[in-house]
Design a protein around this motif. Sequence first.
Motif, PDB file in Angstrom:
ATOM      1  N   LEU A 126       0.847  -1.202   0.000  1.00 32.55           N
ATOM      2  CA  LEU A 126       0.000   0.000   0.000  1.00 32.55           C
ATOM      3  C   LEU A 126       0.877   1.244   0.000  1.00 32.55           C
ATOM      4  CD1 LEU A 126      -2.728   1.534   0.340  1.00 32.55           C
ATOM      5  CD2 LEU A 126      -2.429   1.271   2.808  1.00 32.55           C
ATOM      6  N   ALA A 127       0.542   2.176  -0.875  1.00 31.93           N
ATOM      7  CA  ALA A 127       1.192   3.493  -0.866  1.00 31.93           C
ATOM      8  C   ALA A 127       0.093   4.542  -0.695  1.00 31.93           C
ATOM      9  CB  ALA A 127       1.962   3.725  -2.155  1.00 31.93           C
ATOM     10  N   VAL A 128       0.250   5.400   0.309  1.00 33.02           N
ATOM     11  CA  VAL A 128      -0.695   6.490   0.542  1.00 33.02           C
ATOM     12  C   VAL A 128      -0.154   7.715  -0.192  1.00 33.02           C
ATOM     13  CG1 VAL A 128      -1.894   7.903   2.245  1.00 33.02           C
ATOM     14  CG2 VAL A 128      -1.334   5.517   2.774  1.00 33.02           C
TER      15      VAL A 128
ATOM     16  N   LEU B 292      -3.776   8.583  10.473  1.00 29.58           N
ATOM     17  CA  LEU B 292      -4.165   7.765   9.322  1.00 29.58           C
ATOM     18  C   LEU B 292      -3.656   6.326   9.445  1.00 29.58           C
ATOM     19  CD1 LEU B 292      -3.650  10.232   6.328  1.00 29.58           C
ATOM     20  CD2 LEU B 292      -5.808   9.456   7.303  1.00 29.58           C
ATOM     21  N   LYS B 293      -2.571   6.132  10.143  1.00 31.51           N
ATOM     22  CA  LYS B 293      -2.019   4.778  10.304  1.00 31.51           C
ATOM     23  C   LYS B 293      -3.019   3.839  10.972  1.00 31.51           C
ATOM     24  CE  LYS B 293       2.889   6.059  10.496  1.00 31.51           C
ATOM     25  NZ  LYS B 293       4.082   6.215  11.370  1.00 31.51           N
ATOM     26  N   THR B 294      -3.881   4.403  11.816  1.00 36.66           N
ATOM     27  CA  THR B 294      -4.866   3.566  12.516  1.00 36.66           C
ATOM     28  C   THR B 294      -5.924   3.019  11.552  1.00 36.66           C
ATOM     29  OG1 THR B 294      -6.265   5.477  13.040  1.00 36.66           O
ATOM     30  CG2 THR B 294      -4.524   4.903  14.627  1.00 36.66           C
ATOM     31  N   GLU B 295      -6.084   3.649  10.366  1.00 38.39           N
ATOM     32  CA  GLU B 295      -7.076   3.190   9.386  1.00 38.39           C
ATOM     33  C   GLU B 295      -6.545   2.075   8.491  1.00 38.39           C
ATOM     34  OE1 GLU B 295      -8.334   6.500   7.068  1.00 38.39           O
ATOM     35  OE2 GLU B 295      -8.927   7.733   8.783  1.00 38.39           O
ATOM     36  N   ILE B 296      -5.216   1.881   8.506  1.00 39.02           N
ATOM     37  CA  ILE B 296      -4.593   0.926   7.576  1.00 39.02           C
ATOM     38  C   ILE B 296      -4.633  -0.480   8.172  1.00 39.02           C
ATOM     39  CG2 ILE B 296      -2.435   0.298   6.397  1.00 39.02           C
ATOM     40  CD1 ILE B 296      -1.762   3.322   6.399  1.00 39.02           C
ATOM     41  N   PRO B 297      -5.073  -1.482   7.394  1.00 44.92           N
ATOM     42  CA  PRO B 297      -5.133  -2.856   7.911  1.00 44.92           C
ATOM     43  C   PRO B 297      -3.769  -3.331   8.414  1.00 44.92           C
ATOM     44  CG  PRO B 297      -6.249  -2.689   5.785  1.00 44.92           C
ATOM     45  CD  PRO B 297      -5.555  -1.386   6.006  1.00 44.92           C
ATOM     46  N   LYS B 298      -3.782  -4.097   9.472  1.00 45.34           N
ATOM     47  CA  LYS B 298      -2.539  -4.628  10.023  1.00 45.34           C
ATOM     48  C   LYS B 298      -1.926  -5.653   9.064  1.00 45.34           C
ATOM     49  CE  LYS B 298      -3.944  -3.960  14.833  1.00 45.34           C
ATOM     50  NZ  LYS B 298      -4.278  -4.618  16.115  1.00 45.34           N
ATOM     51  N   ASP B 299      -0.631  -5.833   9.172  1.00 44.83           N
ATOM     52  CA  ASP B 299       0.133  -6.788   8.345  1.00 44.83           C
ATOM     53  C   ASP B 299       0.179  -6.396   6.876  1.00 44.83           C
ATOM     54  OD1 ASP B 299       0.466  -8.350  10.654  1.00 44.83           O
ATOM     55  OD2 ASP B 299      -1.412  -9.419  10.274  1.00 44.83           O
ATOM     56  N   LEU B 300      -0.225  -5.164   6.522  1.00 41.57           N
ATOM     57  CA  LEU B 300      -0.123  -4.699   5.140  1.00 41.57           C
ATOM     58  C   LEU B 300       1.025  -3.694   5.055  1.00 41.57           C
ATOM     59  CD1 LEU B 300      -1.298  -4.514   2.235  1.00 41.57           C
ATOM     60  CD2 LEU B 300      -2.741  -2.629   3.048  1.00 41.57           C
ATOM     61  N   PRO B 301       2.125  -4.053   4.387  1.00 44.54           N
ATOM     62  CA  PRO B 301       3.255  -3.110   4.267  1.00 44.54           C
ATOM     63  C   PRO B 301       2.794  -1.829   3.570  1.00 44.54           C
ATOM     64  CG  PRO B 301       3.892  -5.328   3.540  1.00 44.54           C
ATOM     65  CD  PRO B 301       2.404  -5.332   3.706  1.00 44.54           C
ATOM     66  N   PHE B 302       3.163  -0.653   4.126  1.00 42.46           N
ATOM     67  CA  PHE B 302       2.683   0.606   3.557  1.00 42.46           C
ATOM     68  C   PHE B 302       3.736   1.690   3.695  1.00 42.46           C
ATOM     69  CE2 PHE B 302       1.710   1.019   8.021  1.00 42.46           C
ATOM     70  CZ  PHE B 302       1.927   2.360   8.296  1.00 42.46           C
ATOM     71  N   LEU B 303       3.548   2.744   2.890  1.00 46.87           N
ATOM     72  CA  LEU B 303       4.393   3.932   2.962  1.00 46.87           C
ATOM     73  C   LEU B 303       3.548   5.150   2.619  1.00 46.87           C
ATOM     74  CD1 LEU B 303       7.802   3.102   1.208  1.00 46.87           C
ATOM     75  CD2 LEU B 303       7.511   3.951   3.538  1.00 46.87           C
ATOM     76  N   PHE B 304       3.842   6.267   3.244  1.00 46.19           N
ATOM     77  CA  PHE B 304       3.282   7.546   2.837  1.00 46.19           C
ATOM     78  C   PHE B 304       4.220   8.119   1.776  1.00 46.19           C
ATOM     79  CE2 PHE B 304       1.457   7.015   7.060  1.00 46.19           C
ATOM     80  CZ  PHE B 304       0.134   7.382   6.853  1.00 46.19           C
ATOM     81  N   ILE B 305       3.682   8.515   0.620  1.00 43.45           N
ATOM     82  CA  ILE B 305       4.528   9.003  -0.465  1.00 43.45           C
ATOM     83  C   ILE B 305       3.947  10.275  -1.076  1.00 43.45           C
ATOM     84  CG2 ILE B 305       5.256   6.643  -1.057  1.00 43.45           C
ATOM     85  CD1 ILE B 305       3.461   6.984  -3.629  1.00 43.45           C
TER      86      ILE B 305
END
Length: 330
Positions: free
Chosen positions: A280-282, A296-309
């Motif tokens: 996931l990229a935000v 916003l991190k609290t809205e992201i499903p757990k165990d899904l690698p993500f980055l703010f970009i």
Amino acid sequence: MSESNFIDYVKFCSRSGAGGAGSAHFRREKHVPKGGPDGGDGGRGGHIILKGNAQLWTLLHLKYKKHVIAESGKGGEGGKRKGANGQDVILEVPIGTVAREAETGQVRCEITENGQEYILTQGGRGGLGNDHFKTATNQAPRYAQPGGEGIEEWIILELKLLADVGLVGFPNAGKSTLLSSISAARPEIGHYPFTTLVPHLGVVSYRDDRSFVMADIPGIIEGAAEGRGLGLRFLRHIERNSILLFLIPADAEHIGNQYRILLNELKKYNPELLDKKRLLAVSKSDMLDEELMDELKTEIPKDLPFLFISSVTGYHLNELKDMIWKALQE
């Protein structure tokens, strides 16, 4: 490549050649008035053949070929001379092309390698000459085998792009901007939905002269699997991607809900897509401060690698490449 030149679906009538008839000929020479049978075999009919070509990216060259017809084989002749085979028709197609029967939808083949060939519609067999039918009790057969008929069928060719990473997101999520920021691809960019009407591929350079291919797919909307928006037309292009990179803008109502809607559309289209590695990229995160990011991190499903970009400022784009490369190696 202009949008009008990108064709990923064609339907045509494929007709192979009929086989040539065998010859019912007898040997006749000056001092041999009653020679035995020497009729030659007929040639086979021409095949319709698909061949992979890594230099092609579209089915545009086949768009106006509504009928593809191969040559019929020639008949056999006396002196056991075989008739010539009908000339094959070779259709060069991009890597990632799938051929299916128009009537049943059954998949015939998938072209996945350069130079790979597949006989799509087989030519009729050549008939046997009367030389094959002589026996101890019938030494002068006066019949030969007719050639086999050619086959006529309607075929659909669909192109599924081959890429390492497929961008998945709603219209106007920033997919085209991201692709243009980290590769040499130049898709059309606009501040309105469905700017991208065809898929685009970009080669992303990584460290030590390594690279990977990213595909920008036209935006998905809720109900796409039922045909809403651009519907199923482009969902097939992410079936071949190794990794799915979900792109959701920072100003979305709820990142987690948007992610689940996108995931649900993919599941309805093809449940096997959920087996792929997901990242996931935000996007558009240049407008966020640390406090908003934490929220916003609290809205992201757990165990899904993500980055703010941010594709505009370049924020975390190198880290995004690292995350993608690591996932590709896994």
